[in-house]
Motif scaffolding. Structure first.
Motif, PDB file in Angstrom:
ATOM      1  N   LYS A  16     -58.343  19.322   4.921  1.00 47.18           N
ATOM      2  CA  LYS A  16     -57.183  18.632   4.361  1.00 47.18           C
ATOM      3  C   LYS A  16     -57.698  17.689   3.278  1.00 47.18           C
ATOM      4  CE  LYS A  16     -56.905  14.534   7.310  1.00 47.18           C
ATOM      5  NZ  LYS A  16     -55.996  13.634   8.052  1.00 47.18           N
ATOM      6  N   ILE A  17     -56.814  17.269   2.390  1.00 48.58           N
ATOM      7  CA  ILE A  17     -57.209  16.429   1.262  1.00 48.58           C
ATOM      8  C   ILE A  17     -56.841  14.975   1.539  1.00 48.58           C
ATOM      9  CG2 ILE A  17     -56.829  15.917  -1.178  1.00 48.58           C
ATOM     10  CD1 ILE A  17     -56.372  18.870  -1.664  1.00 48.58           C
ATOM     11  N   GLU A  18     -57.837  14.100   1.372  1.00 48.81           N
ATOM     12  CA  GLU A  18     -57.601  12.670   1.366  1.00 48.81           C
ATOM     13  C   GLU A  18     -57.916  12.163  -0.033  1.00 48.81           C
ATOM     14  OE1 GLU A  18     -60.041  10.867   4.327  1.00 48.81           O
ATOM     15  OE2 GLU A  18     -58.786  11.521   6.005  1.00 48.81           O
ATOM     16  N   ALA A  19     -57.050  11.372  -0.612  1.00 51.67           N
ATOM     17  CA  ALA A  19     -57.263  10.936  -1.992  1.00 51.67           C
ATOM     18  C   ALA A  19     -56.710   9.544  -2.203  1.00 51.67           C
ATOM     19  CB  ALA A  19     -56.612  11.915  -2.966  1.00 51.67           C
ATOM     20  N   ARG A  48     -43.790  22.712  -9.941  1.00 51.10           N
ATOM     21  CA  ARG A  48     -43.619  24.161  -9.844  1.00 51.10           C
ATOM     22  C   ARG A  48     -44.883  24.848  -9.338  1.00 51.10           C
ATOM     23  NH1 ARG A  48     -40.266  25.535 -15.461  1.00 51.10           N
ATOM     24  NH2 ARG A  48     -38.779  23.823 -15.280  1.00 51.10           N
ATOM     25  N   ALA A  49     -45.780  24.066  -8.770  1.00 50.16           N
ATOM     26  CA  ALA A  49     -47.056  24.605  -8.289  1.00 50.16           C
ATOM     27  C   ALA A  49     -47.338  24.074  -6.891  1.00 50.16           C
ATOM     28  CB  ALA A  49     -48.182  24.235  -9.254  1.00 50.16           C
ATOM     29  N   PRO A  50     -46.665  24.596  -5.865  1.00 49.13           N
ATOM     30  CA  PRO A  50     -46.866  24.113  -4.495  1.00 49.13           C
ATOM     31  C   PRO A  50     -48.317  24.257  -4.058  1.00 49.13           C
ATOM     32  CG  PRO A  50     -44.925  25.522  -4.643  1.00 49.13           C
ATOM     33  CD  PRO A  50     -45.638  25.655  -5.951  1.00 49.13           C
ATOM     34  N   GLY A  51     -48.847  23.213  -3.445  1.00 48.93           N
ATOM     35  CA  GLY A  51     -50.214  23.259  -2.938  1.00 48.93           C
ATOM     36  C   GLY A  51     -51.268  22.875  -3.945  1.00 48.93           C
ATOM     37  N   TYR A  52     -50.889  22.684  -5.202  1.00 45.67           N
ATOM     38  CA  TYR A  52     -51.831  22.261  -6.242  1.00 45.67           C
ATOM     39  C   TYR A  52     -51.806  20.740  -6.361  1.00 45.67           C
ATOM     40  CZ  TYR A  52     -52.324  27.049  -7.994  1.00 45.67           C
ATOM     41  OH  TYR A  52     -52.597  28.387  -8.114  1.00 45.67           O
ATOM     42  N   MET A  53     -52.940  20.165  -6.708  1.00 43.82           N
ATOM     43  CA  MET A  53     -52.980  18.739  -7.001  1.00 43.82           C
ATOM     44  C   MET A  53     -53.817  18.492  -8.243  1.00 43.82           C
ATOM     45  SD  MET A  53     -55.738  16.581  -4.796  1.00 43.82           S
ATOM     46  CE  MET A  53     -55.440  15.293  -6.012  1.00 43.82           C
ATOM     47  N   MET A  54     -53.527  17.390  -8.923  1.00 48.18           N
ATOM     48  CA  MET A  54     -54.268  17.003 -10.112  1.00 48.18           C
ATOM     49  C   MET A  54     -54.629  15.523 -10.023  1.00 48.18           C
ATOM     50  SD  MET A  54     -53.066  16.944 -14.157  1.00 48.18           S
ATOM     51  CE  MET A  54     -53.211  18.729 -14.401  1.00 48.18           C
ATOM     52  N   ALA A  55     -55.860  15.216 -10.405  1.00 44.71           N
ATOM     53  CA  ALA A  55     -56.300  13.832 -10.559  1.00 44.71           C
ATOM     54  C   ALA A  55     -56.656  13.627 -12.028  1.00 44.71           C
ATOM     55  CB  ALA A  55     -57.518  13.546  -9.683  1.00 44.71           C
ATOM     56  N   VAL A  56     -56.240  12.495 -12.573  1.00 42.93           N
ATOM     57  CA  VAL A  56     -56.468  12.197 -13.988  1.00 42.93           C
ATOM     58  C   VAL A  56     -56.954  10.761 -14.128  1.00 42.93           C
ATOM     59  CG1 VAL A  56     -55.430  12.034 -16.293  1.00 42.93           C
ATOM     60  CG2 VAL A  56     -54.661  13.802 -14.712  1.00 42.93           C
ATOM     61  N   LEU A  57     -57.909  10.550 -15.030  1.00 38.68           N
ATOM     62  CA  LEU A  57     -58.381   9.215 -15.350  1.00 38.68           C
ATOM     63  C   LEU A  57     -58.572   9.106 -16.854  1.00 38.68           C
ATOM     64  CD1 LEU A  57     -60.937   7.005 -13.539  1.00 38.68           C
ATOM     65  CD2 LEU A  57     -61.312   7.481 -15.966  1.00 38.68           C
ATOM     66  N   ALA A  58     -58.151   7.982 -17.423  1.00 39.97           N
ATOM     67  CA  ALA A  58     -58.293   7.733 -18.854  1.00 39.97           C
ATOM     68  C   ALA A  58     -58.742   6.293 -19.062  1.00 39.97           C
ATOM     69  CB  ALA A  58     -56.974   7.990 -19.580  1.00 39.97           C
ATOM     70  N   VAL A  82     -58.217  19.666 -11.238  1.00 39.78           N
ATOM     71  CA  VAL A  82     -57.173  20.417 -10.549  1.00 39.78           C
ATOM     72  C   VAL A  82     -57.783  21.103  -9.342  1.00 39.78           C
ATOM     73  CG1 VAL A  82     -55.537  22.338 -10.684  1.00 39.78           C
ATOM     74  CG2 VAL A  82     -55.822  20.803 -12.641  1.00 39.78           C
ATOM     75  N   ILE A  83     -57.135  20.976  -8.185  1.00 37.66           N
ATOM     76  CA  ILE A  83     -57.558  21.674  -6.974  1.00 37.66           C
ATOM     77  C   ILE A  83     -56.440  22.612  -6.557  1.00 37.66           C
ATOM     78  CG2 ILE A  83     -58.152  21.425  -4.535  1.00 37.66           C
ATOM     79  CD1 ILE A  83     -59.575  18.877  -5.184  1.00 37.66           C
ATOM     80  N   THR A  84     -56.785  23.873  -6.309  1.00 36.38           N
ATOM     81  CA  THR A  84     -55.798  24.898  -5.995  1.00 36.38           C
ATOM     82  C   THR A  84     -55.695  25.105  -4.482  1.00 36.38           C
ATOM     83  OG1 THR A  84     -57.229  26.861  -5.890  1.00 36.38           O
ATOM     84  CG2 THR A  84     -56.620  26.054  -8.085  1.00 36.38           C
ATOM     85  N   PRO A  85     -54.610  25.743  -4.025  1.00 36.61           N
ATOM     86  CA  PRO A  85     -54.481  26.024  -2.585  1.00 36.61           C
ATOM     87  C   PRO A  85     -55.526  26.993  -2.065  1.00 36.61           C
ATOM     88  CG  PRO A  85     -52.366  26.251  -3.719  1.00 36.61           C
ATOM     89  CD  PRO A  85     -53.404  26.134  -4.776  1.00 36.61           C
ATOM     90  N   LYS A  86     -56.157  27.751  -2.964  1.00 37.28           N
ATOM     91  CA  LYS A  86     -57.165  28.727  -2.533  1.00 37.28           C
ATOM     92  C   LYS A  86     -58.586  28.180  -2.588  1.00 37.28           C
ATOM     93  CE  LYS A  86     -54.416  32.852  -3.413  1.00 37.28           C
ATOM     94  NZ  LYS A  86     -54.375  34.217  -3.987  1.00 37.28           N
ATOM     95  N   PHE A 115     -66.124  24.229 -13.112  1.00 37.14           N
ATOM     96  CA  PHE A 115     -65.347  24.670 -11.956  1.00 37.14           C
ATOM     97  C   PHE A 115     -66.259  24.870 -10.762  1.00 37.14           C
ATOM     98  CE2 PHE A 115     -66.872  28.619 -13.749  1.00 37.14           C
ATOM     99  CZ  PHE A 115     -67.125  29.422 -12.656  1.00 37.14           C
ATOM    100  N   HIS A 116     -65.639  24.942  -9.583  1.00 42.24           N
ATOM    101  CA  HIS A 116     -66.360  25.257  -8.350  1.00 42.24           C
ATOM    102  C   HIS A 116     -65.392  25.966  -7.419  1.00 42.24           C
ATOM    103  CE1 HIS A 116     -69.293  24.964  -5.138  1.00 42.24           C
ATOM    104  NE2 HIS A 116     -68.350  24.474  -4.347  1.00 42.24           N
ATOM    105  N   GLU A 117     -65.838  27.076  -6.850  1.00 44.27           N
ATOM    106  CA  GLU A 117     -65.009  27.848  -5.930  1.00 44.27           C
ATOM    107  C   GLU A 117     -65.475  27.629  -4.491  1.00 44.27           C
ATOM    108  OE1 GLU A 117     -63.593  31.782  -7.985  1.00 44.27           O
ATOM    109  OE2 GLU A 117     -65.752  31.549  -8.394  1.00 44.27           O
ATOM    110  N   ASN A 118     -64.651  28.110  -3.570  1.00 41.67           N
ATOM    111  CA  ASN A 118     -64.970  28.039  -2.138  1.00 41.67           C
ATOM    112  C   ASN A 118     -65.199  26.606  -1.663  1.00 41.67           C
ATOM    113  OD1 ASN A 118     -64.917  30.921  -1.963  1.00 41.67           O
ATOM    114  ND2 ASN A 118     -66.982  30.956  -2.839  1.00 41.67           N
ATOM    115  N   LEU A 119     -64.261  25.735  -1.992  1.00 38.68           N
ATOM    116  CA  LEU A 119     -64.331  24.367  -1.509  1.00 38.68           C
ATOM    117  C   LEU A 119     -64.291  24.346   0.015  1.00 38.68           C
ATOM    118  CD1 LEU A 119     -61.849  22.652  -3.977  1.00 38.68           C
ATOM    119  CD2 LEU A 119     -64.349  22.469  -3.987  1.00 38.68           C
ATOM    120  N   ALA A 120     -64.911  23.335   0.597  1.00 38.61           N
ATOM    121  CA  ALA A 120     -64.960  23.222   2.060  1.00 38.61           C
ATOM    122  C   ALA A 120     -64.965  21.763   2.450  1.00 38.61           C
ATOM    123  CB  ALA A 120     -66.210  23.928   2.596  1.00 38.61           C
ATOM    124  N   ALA A 121     -64.666  21.517   3.715  1.00 39.46           N
ATOM    125  CA  ALA A 121     -64.740  20.156   4.237  1.00 39.46           C
ATOM    126  C   ALA A 121     -66.140  19.599   3.979  1.00 39.46           C
ATOM    127  CB  ALA A 121     -64.424  20.146   5.724  1.00 39.46           C
TER     128      ALA A 121
END
Length: 268
Positions: free
Chosen positions: A5-8, A31-41, A110-114, A185-191
């Motif tokens: 699960k995501i803690e942010a 319009r993108a269920p399960g997606y999240m974005m973090a932004v810093l400027a 951006v982190i995707t549901p997959k 990018f990085h795939e196969n994110l895990a706890a």
């Protein structure tokens, strides 16, 4: 189904500056269920105008993003590039009427549901990816230096000193030069995976291993409090704006089996 699960969370400190010109935010896609974005400027000139525009553009673009069944990494990187370029265009148009340029850095994740993470950055704000306490990725100036050497044919030493040149500094809103966007990018994110987005008022005061240790051992809120307090201490009254966003992937709590709950009820 992801095994995490995501803690942010986000945090800021004004430092010794009269104004907080950094901005950071966490978004979910309309319009993108399960997606999240973090932004810093980090607004480096013109006050907070430029960094405010980054967040406004990022939210608009992410709200309009329709990922489909399985968007490619390239498409997600394009989304982040479009945020940068649209913000840059708006800032340049505003400068024509205000006669004052507003500049800002950019970091987007951006982190995707997959379980895929895609990021982009411009300027001297940083993104870190940690695997538990180990720093696996740290964005930096090297891609831009290589770009200046390869594309603009600059000598290496001149390219390394780009921050001292109004022409070569890599920010959004620079009317003299388009921002160079570095992506990853990085795939196969895990706890156990975690990301830190940080302005230079934060990362300047820490080693990668220090950031990894604090991030891995604490919740985002606890980590941000520890890092800000230590950054203020180490700055000795000379620190700038200090801003961060932390995204951690943690193991979800184990569900209590139904029969256990029933037994607990009977016991009560």
């Amino acid at each position: 189904m992801n095994d995490y699960k995501i803690e942010a969370g986000t945090a800021q400190h004004i430092g010794n500056r009269p104004e907080q010109t950094d901005r950071t935010a966490l978004f979910t896609g309309a319009r993108a269920p399960g997606y999240m974005m973090a932004v810093l400027a980090d607004g480096v000139s013109g006050g907070a105008t430029a960094s405010d525009q980054v967040l406004l553009t990022a939210k608009q673009q992410f709200d309009n993003f329709k990922p489909g069944d399985d968007p490619s990494i390239e498409r997600l990187q394009t989304l982040l590039r479009e945020i940068v370029l649209e913000t840059h265009t708006v800032l340049n148009l505003n400068a024509l009427t205000s006669k004052t340029e507003a500049h800002t850095t950019f970091v987007g994740l951006v982190i995707t549901p997959k379980g895929t993470a895609v990021w982009a950055h411009v300027g001297d704000s940083r993104l870190y990816r940690f695997t538990r306490a180990e720093c696996a990725v740290r964005t930096g100036d090297l891609p831009y230096v290589e770009h200046l050497v390869g594309t603009d044919k600059l000598p290496l030493e001149a390219a390394k000193n780009h921050r001292h040149s109004k022409l070569l500094v890599n920010v959004l809103g620079n009317s003299r030069k388009e921002p160079f966007v570095a992506v990853g990018f990085h795939e196969n994110l895990a706890a156990g995976d975690a990301f830190l987005l940080a302005s230079d008022g934060l990362w300047h005061f820490f080693t990668d291993s220090e950031l990894g240790a604090v991030t891995s051992k604490n919740t985002p809120r606890q980590a941000s409090e520890l890092l800000i307090n230590k950054a203020v201490e180490r700055a000795q009254g000379k620190g700038g704006n200090c801003t961060m966003a932390i995204v951690k992937l943690v193991k979800p709590p184990k569900e209590v089996p139904n029969y256990t709950v029933e037994r607990m009820r009977r016991a009560v």
